[in-house]
Design a protein around this motif. Sequence first.
Motif, PDB file in Angstrom:
ATOM      1  N   ASP A 164       0.868  -1.331   0.097  1.00  0.00           N
ATOM      2  CA  ASP A 164      -0.061  -0.134   0.154  1.00  0.00           C
ATOM      3  C   ASP A 164       0.642   1.156  -0.004  1.00  0.00           C
ATOM      4  O   ASP A 164       0.572   2.215   1.001  1.00  0.00           O
ATOM      5  N   GLN A 165       1.661   1.294  -1.167  1.00  0.00           N
ATOM      6  CA  GLN A 165       2.472   2.675  -1.010  1.00  0.00           C
ATOM      7  C   GLN A 165       2.892   2.609  -2.735  1.00  0.00           C
ATOM      8  O   GLN A 165       3.021   1.771  -3.304  1.00  0.00           O
ATOM      9  N   PRO A 166       3.066   3.768  -2.987  1.00  0.00           N
ATOM     10  CA  PRO A 166       3.518   4.140  -4.571  1.00  0.00           C
ATOM     11  C   PRO A 166       5.199   3.450  -4.759  1.00  0.00           C
ATOM     12  O   PRO A 166       6.016   3.414  -3.982  1.00  0.00           O
ATOM     13  N   LEU A 167       5.020   2.952  -6.112  1.00  0.00           N
ATOM     14  CA  LEU A 167       6.067   2.227  -6.377  1.00  0.00           C
ATOM     15  C   LEU A 167       7.017   2.846  -7.450  1.00  0.00           C
ATOM     16  O   LEU A 167       8.019   2.559  -7.898  1.00  0.00           O
ATOM     17  N   ASP A 168       6.428   4.067  -7.981  1.00  0.00           N
ATOM     18  CA  ASP A 168       6.961   4.763  -9.310  1.00  0.00           C
ATOM     19  C   ASP A 168       7.670   6.004  -8.408  1.00  0.00           C
ATOM     20  O   ASP A 168       7.229   6.564  -7.651  1.00  0.00           O
ATOM     21  N   PRO A 169       8.746   6.645  -9.339  1.00  0.00           N
ATOM     22  CA  PRO A 169       9.055   8.102  -8.935  1.00  0.00           C
ATOM     23  C   PRO A 169       8.264   8.938  -8.940  1.00  0.00           C
ATOM     24  O   PRO A 169       8.358  10.162  -8.084  1.00  0.00           O
ATOM     25  N   TRP A 170       6.966   9.284  -9.496  1.00  0.00           N
ATOM     26  CA  TRP A 170       6.099   9.960  -9.656  1.00  0.00           C
ATOM     27  C   TRP A 170       4.789   9.998  -8.652  1.00  0.00           C
ATOM     28  O   TRP A 170       4.106  10.625  -8.641  1.00  0.00           O
ATOM     29  N   GLY A 171       4.782   8.978  -7.852  1.00  0.00           N
ATOM     30  CA  GLY A 171       3.913   8.421  -6.613  1.00  0.00           C
ATOM     31  C   GLY A 171       2.408   8.292  -7.408  1.00  0.00           C
ATOM     32  O   GLY A 171       1.600   8.655  -6.668  1.00  0.00           O
ATOM     33  N   ALA A 172       2.558   7.788  -8.642  1.00  0.00           N
ATOM     34  CA  ALA A 172       1.305   7.492  -9.206  1.00  0.00           C
ATOM     35  C   ALA A 172       0.668   6.373  -9.069  1.00  0.00           C
ATOM     36  O   ALA A 172      -0.693   6.151  -9.089  1.00  0.00           O
ATOM     37  N   LEU A 173       1.266   5.237  -8.911  1.00  0.00           N
ATOM     38  CA  LEU A 173       1.246   4.030  -9.094  1.00  0.00           C
ATOM     39  C   LEU A 173       1.186   3.336  -7.551  1.00  0.00           C
ATOM     40  O   LEU A 173       2.360   2.859  -7.103  1.00  0.00           O
ATOM     41  N   ASN A 174       0.290   3.232  -6.809  1.00  0.00           N
ATOM     42  CA  ASN A 174       0.061   2.428  -5.708  1.00  0.00           C
ATOM     43  C   ASN A 174      -0.692   0.956  -5.801  1.00  0.00           C
ATOM     44  O   ASN A 174      -2.036   0.900  -6.250  1.00  0.00           O
ATOM     45  N   PRO A 175      -0.102   0.042  -5.596  1.00  0.00           N
ATOM     46  CA  PRO A 175      -0.504  -1.438  -6.262  1.00  0.00           C
ATOM     47  C   PRO A 175      -1.835  -1.689  -5.426  1.00  0.00           C
ATOM     48  O   PRO A 175      -2.949  -2.101  -6.067  1.00  0.00           O
ATOM     49  N   HIS A 176      -1.933  -1.299  -4.137  1.00  0.00           N
ATOM     50  CA  HIS A 176      -3.107  -1.707  -3.241  1.00  0.00           C
ATOM     51  C   HIS A 176      -4.261  -0.854  -3.861  1.00  0.00           C
ATOM     52  O   HIS A 176      -5.495  -1.308  -4.091  1.00  0.00           O
ATOM     53  N   GLU A 177      -3.911   0.357  -3.777  1.00  0.00           N
ATOM     54  CA  GLU A 177      -5.102   1.510  -4.469  1.00  0.00           C
ATOM     55  C   GLU A 177      -5.560   1.016  -5.817  1.00  0.00           C
ATOM     56  O   GLU A 177      -6.714   1.054  -5.998  1.00  0.00           O
ATOM     57  N   LEU A 178      -4.510   0.775  -6.858  1.00  0.00           N
ATOM     58  CA  LEU A 178      -4.932   0.380  -8.183  1.00  0.00           C
ATOM     59  C   LEU A 178      -6.015  -0.876  -8.074  1.00  0.00           C
ATOM     60  O   LEU A 178      -6.651  -1.052  -8.807  1.00  0.00           O
ATOM     61  N   TRP A 179      -5.574  -1.842  -7.359  1.00  0.00           N
ATOM     62  CA  TRP A 179      -6.385  -3.014  -7.561  1.00  0.00           C
ATOM     63  C   TRP A 179      -7.567  -3.024  -6.662  1.00  0.00           C
ATOM     64  O   TRP A 179      -8.720  -3.438  -7.313  1.00  0.00           O
TER      65      TRP A 179
END
Length: 422
Positions: A164-179
């Motif tokens: 539950d935290q962003p994985l990209d440098p721009w802070g756009a992709l949070n796997p938990h939130e995306l799923w």
Amino acid sequence: MDLYELATRLGLALALGFVIGLERGWKERDEGEGKRAAGIRTFSLIGLLGGVFGVLSEGGEHVLLAVGFVTTGAVMALFIWRENVREGDYSATTLVAALLTFMLGALAVLGDMSIAAGVGVVTVGLLAYKSQLHGFLARLTWTELRSGLLLAAMTFIALPLLPDQPLDPWGALNPHELWLITILIAAVSFVGYVAVKLVGPSRGLVLAAAVGGLVSSTVVTLTLARLARANESRLGLLAGSILASGGVMVLRVLVLAGVLNLALALALALPLIVAALFQALAAAVLIGRDGRAGSEAKPEGLVHRNPFLLTEVLRFGAMLAAVMLAAGIARSVYGNAGLFAVAAISGLADVDAVTLSVAGMGTPDRAGVGAVLLAIAVNTVAKSGYAWYAGGHRLGAMLLVLNMAAIAVGSAAYFLLPPLPF
């Protein structure tokens, strides 16, 4: 517990048995006196009996309660077995309902009264809707059952395992939130699919198209536009149904935004509600002028595939991730202009991805709100073009004028009226 509380709890135990017995007795109301194993009086007494055993076991020793449960169950099983033999019936529902009534009576005395009451209501509902539940089961396909299991697995197995935290440098992709967003969209789509299947096409194009707006108003537009070429005399009905679908889409966006970002939903509420109301009013006028009720139409062409297949879910998740990443990079590198470009391009096919991307950016600024509104406007105009191409110039021109008017009144509400005060 004092005397008043004891009387209240025993009264609830009796009431739970009464309402369950009321349903059981109503089902067998044509049977003569003494011809059924259990009815309203028996179930009422079973609920009260469970409550009395609960009182006797209040000190913490529940052996007596267990003995009472086993004894009551054995006696009821004997009488229900004799009744089933006589009638050639193999159902165990009445026996299970009797056992549950006893335990609910005990729970009303020993546990939380609101939980006992809630379980009792659910129990009566399950018993009363027997034919509807069996009918739904008869219409249920393996693909649909598998979809429900997939939803459960995605929600309760896969979701907790994702970081539950962003994985990209721009802070756009949070796997938990995306799923989570992917599950939400797929669940909404599946609810729309099930609703159309339960209601059936006999309710007409209007209802089917409006529910279809929960899934994809673009698909509804293309489907009904194709029908328009062979049914030019029903353009009012078809155009009104398309507008109804678009209005539902607008409200769906508002609800999805509110689930993830209340501040964004409040900023969008006024223009979107005004635009949706205009589309609903225009749809009502067109359908009314068509001369016949929409329920008389036969929407054979409006076929909904099960939208909760794994390939569909993964495809949407990939698209959503791409849009969220593009929006994050564009805004980081090019500022608001980049976000608007992504919103405009994405709006040609879908508005959910941009909406949810902006919702995940935190407290929305005017640029984020404007990007969502731009995506909706582009999508609305694009659907008019799709209808023009698939259904002819008369349908396309009608929708273009009314959709542009909806965008205009929504824009006026956004720029001229103050935002909602809460």
